[in-house]
Design a protein around this motif. Sequence first.
Motif, PDB file in Angstrom:
ATOM      1  N   LYS A 131      -3.720  29.274  28.477  1.00 33.66           N
ATOM      2  CA  LYS A 131      -4.713  28.911  29.485  1.00 33.66           C
ATOM      3  C   LYS A 131      -6.100  29.489  29.225  1.00 33.66           C
ATOM      4  N   LEU A 132      -6.228  30.317  28.212  1.00 35.54           N
ATOM      5  CA  LEU A 132      -7.496  31.001  27.984  1.00 35.54           C
ATOM      6  C   LEU A 132      -7.913  30.908  26.519  1.00 35.54           C
ATOM      7  N   TYR A 148     -11.153  28.486  30.543  1.00 35.49           N
ATOM      8  CA  TYR A 148      -9.976  28.949  31.280  1.00 35.49           C
ATOM      9  C   TYR A 148      -9.414  27.798  32.117  1.00 35.49           C
ATOM     10  N   SER A 195     -15.530  26.879  32.526  1.00 35.36           N
ATOM     11  CA  SER A 195     -16.097  27.438  31.295  1.00 35.36           C
ATOM     12  C   SER A 195     -17.462  28.070  31.542  1.00 35.36           C
ATOM     13  N   THR A 216     -10.356  22.858  33.986  1.00 42.00           N
ATOM     14  CA  THR A 216     -10.852  23.927  33.126  1.00 42.00           C
ATOM     15  C   THR A 216     -12.213  24.388  33.609  1.00 42.00           C
TER      16      THR A 216
END
Length: 730
Positions: A442-443, A470, A479, A477
Amino acid sequence: MKKIIVIILIFFFNTVFSQNNIVRGKITHGKKSLQNCNIYVANTILGTVSDQDGNFELVLKKSNIPIKIIFSHVGYQEYYVEDTFENLTSKAISVTLVEINNLNEIVIFSDKKVKAGYISGLSALDLITTPTALGDAMTAISTSLPGNQIDPNDGRFFVRGGDHYETKIFINDLNVHTPFNTNGPSLPNRGRFSPFLFDGIAFSAGGFEAEYGRALSSVLLMNTKPSPVKNETELSIKSVGLDAGISRILTKNISLTGTLDYTHLGPYRAIFPSRYKWNEDYNTLASEIGTIINLKNGFFKSYNKYDQTRLDYDRNDFGFGRIINTRIYEKNFYSNNSLNLTFNDTFKFYSGLVYSNNQRDIYGIFSDQDNSFVTDKLLHFKARGEYNFHDIKLKLKVGLEHFFNTYYINYVDHFTSNQFINKTDTNTSSSFMDVELKISNKLMLKTGIRNDYTDRLNENVYSPRVRLNYEIIPNLTISPYYGVYNQSPQNGHLIFDFEKNLKSERAFQQGLNVFWNKDKRLIYVDAYKKEYKNLVKYDFAANGTSPSNFNNLGKGYANGVDVFFWDRKSIDNFEYRLSYTYIDAKRDYEDYPGLSYPGFYSKHNASVVTKYWAEKIRSLISISYIYSSGNPYTNPNKTGFNNSFTKPYNSLNLSYSYLLSNNLFIYSSISNILDFSNIASYDYTRNPNTDGVYEEQEILPSSDQFFFIGMFYKFGGTKQIKNKINEINN
């Protein structure tokens, strides 16, 4: 009778033989059939795509060694089958593809992709059928994607408070030095390249990688099409000209494409007059030739284009109080060559070389008695390596590039008998590194740094970038990003900088990007803050044509938010795109007296694009609307600089495509169908009248509306026009 039997037998054996050379199969993801999956034989130009049910047929050439067939679809892990010729053609193949995690790449729709920080999804047909485009790829992008300050009277990119020169355009990751045709005052600039040339387009208004440097505001990345899998010919007859294109497979590994295009607005103006008197209407003659050579571990691409543009018109200059004749004669050559090699799943190598030569002979820009001859040459070399360290989930990209730029100008003002001749050479050596680290599912951390040394500036600058992606929940997501951007001053500034005082202009940008994508729906929101430093400033002499005292004391800022929504799910065969940009920006640069709204600034910019495919009447109907809140200008009857705003710009546009057959369609469009009276700016007399008032005149576009109609016919190829149109809705 014997001849007939022989013909029948030959036909029978050829049919049986060809059937035995075909591999068939179906491609799925779970229970879902995958359309438009690329299927091709490794190290050849043999290939095809899956249909709407996921089925495919691929013709093979008999071989004594195992044949490797690759299945590739954006958003899914690449898959391959390797077997003997006999085994591949003896039974159907069933292929199931596995989706890629969002943090590896963000998939928008079908075969259209972007990486974090980019907006994409526009195919060639998307561009050509956007009503605001009028056949121009650059206009379609600047009027329908967020971050742009819409200025239809100019046509170039003005992104997040940046001037047009702050956007850099790349074809196959190589610089395009002069992407727009030169035009005269009050005429919009048009892009130099056909939208049908490109297979993938990605646009970033900020947060792009260190690889794409020397750009303060944004980058547009475009890739030319891959090898054709069958011979094809395309012809088109348009209200503004003619063009033809061919694609040919010369050998097993070599293909060739070529186009010839002629545009002339003279016949169009005879029916729909302009506000100007045209002595020679806008006309261009262009030719393109490209080749792709498939190698053992990759491919070589070469794309070459030559075009020449001519125009001659009279316009009333209210300030001078007389008619000014403007003439432009332009020649442009562009050669783009790149080599892509993949040695294994760990290492890739790329190198490329661009040569660009632009010559412009311009009369009547500042007055009715000036002449400017310019030669602008660029040689750009680039090489990079990409390493994938699978065990630590790290991708590393490093590269070197060099720019050789020569700029020559010969300017004569016959009114004052002044002549200016000068030449400047600028060499820039650059290196860059981009790192992508997948910390977890996820990262992801993306960071990079760029170094540029420019001999003309005697300066070495660094440009660091960082982005964190993320995935909060599936498909969403967030960012945050930060970057430093450096760009050399424009050639038009360097040529007058006799003391060589100028250094690179700089921008510091930070922002937060939110990206959601699911079931053919997309939401993109980007809030940003940008600070400018070291912008170029200068003073003008009394005659207004001789700048001097060049320095880097300029500054500026831009704060805003970009919003983009795309829905292709809610209604069958219908899609709509909503784009909105809010910006607060001021700058003190060039000859500005202080921090002010720039002339291209507009606080609110919005566009709506809708498309509907009507199956029963075989038609694609598109309606679009664009809005801009108005641009600043200086009214000498008031105090201050850029102290007034034009009224908002509005345009409702319509396009209609009718499919006569699977190989023939007609496209038509009308801009500004409600006939809004849009004003570009205002012009004033040089001296006040007896009442102390400077008299005013509206600067209007050359015409309020534009009509376009074209007939496009295609021979051969793997995709019929109907299937291409259906791609818009899938």
